[in-house]
Design an enzyme around this catalytic site. Structure first.
Site, PDB file in Angstrom:
ATOM      1  N   CYS A 196       0.976  -1.373   0.092  1.00  0.00           N
ATOM      2  CA  CYS A 196       0.141   0.094   0.002  1.00  0.00           C
ATOM      3  C   CYS A 196       0.702   1.106   0.112  1.00  0.00           C
ATOM      4  CB  CYS A 196      -0.797   0.112   1.236  1.00  0.00           C
ATOM      5  SG  CYS A 196      -2.343   1.125   0.921  1.00  0.00           S
ATOM      6  N   HIS A 221      -3.792  -4.744  -0.471  1.00  0.00           N
ATOM      7  CA  HIS A 221      -3.245  -5.362   0.709  1.00  0.00           C
ATOM      8  C   HIS A 221      -3.363  -6.843   0.561  1.00  0.00           C
ATOM      9  CE1 HIS A 221      -3.327  -1.599   3.471  1.00  0.00           C
ATOM     10  NE2 HIS A 221      -4.146  -1.195   2.796  1.00  0.00           N
ATOM     11  N   GLU A 281      -2.759  -8.936   2.859  1.00  0.00           N
ATOM     12  CA  GLU A 281      -3.015  -9.412   3.972  1.00  0.00           C
ATOM     13  C   GLU A 281      -4.299  -9.379   4.447  1.00  0.00           C
ATOM     14  OE1 GLU A 281      -2.453  -4.775   4.956  1.00  0.00           O
ATOM     15  OE2 GLU A 281      -1.741  -6.507   3.701  1.00  0.00           O
TER      16      GLU A 281
END
Length: 207
Positions: A78, A187, A189
């Protein structure tokens, strides 16, 4: 594996996601640990200028440069990707980035900003990060700024970086793979199973 703690980023989310795919993870601002790790992850959320200030505060910009000079892997996520470029412009204010790639981080050209939610990407066929993922895989984005123009000129000596694109209003850079330096605007994650596969691909590439 080190997740760099410089006061910006979803550190625990990144830590848990990496642990999920088998990484031994330490979250730290310690320079030596960041230099010695097999891989360094640089997350980031919020404003470009604030992230650069935090990064410089822990000598993260120098740590990234030193690692890359030695061919040691780094993954930006990001705003952790955005700060790798030459500069960011937010609200008319220009801030210098790490300068690993030329280019400008600027406001997205779209009717709705921020770009928030799931989106497909257009990855090169020989991508390592996206290996094994379907073309319609969706990743989770949350950002108002991005790199809309790739400015690095081709080299007769070095292999060109692999650039992945996404579209929100207009095209923007969604990921880059450039030797030891990789980065994603989205992202991983927060991107469920496809994000886990991408992180696992990156881990495998560390050797």
């Amino acid at each position: 594996m080190v997740v760099l703690d410089y006061g910006s980023g979803n550190l625990r989310s990144a830590e848990r996601a990496l642990q999920r795919v088998g990484a031994d993870v330490e979250v730290t601002a310690d320079v030596q640990a960041a230099l010695d790790a097999d891989g360094l992850v640089v997350p980031g959320v919020g404003a470009f200028a604030a992230c650069m200030a935090g990064l410089k505060g822990v000598r993260g910009d120098r740590t990234i440069g030193t690692r890359l000079a030695g061919g040691r892997p780094v993954l930006g996520i990001c705003v952790g990707m955005q700060i790798l470029f030459g500069r960011g412009i937010e609200h008319g204010v220009e801030t210098g980035g790490c300068g690993e790639w030329p280019g400008t981080v600027e406001r997205l050209e779209a009717d709705v900003v921020p770009h928030m939610g799931w989106n497909t990407v257009k990855a090169p066929d020989d991508s390592v990060l996206f290996a094994g993922l379907p073309a319609d895989a969706r990743f989770y984005f949350v950002h108002s700024y991005g790199v809309r123009t790739w400015e690095l000129e081709p080299s007769e000596i070095l292999a060109p970086p692999l650039v992945t694109w996404a579209t929100h209003g207009s095209d923007f850079v969604a990921a880059v793979e450039n030797g030891p330096l990789s980065a994603t605007q989205f992202h991983p994650e927060k991107s469920g199973d496809v994000g886990a596969t991408l992180l696992e691909n990156w881990l495998k590439s560390l050797g």
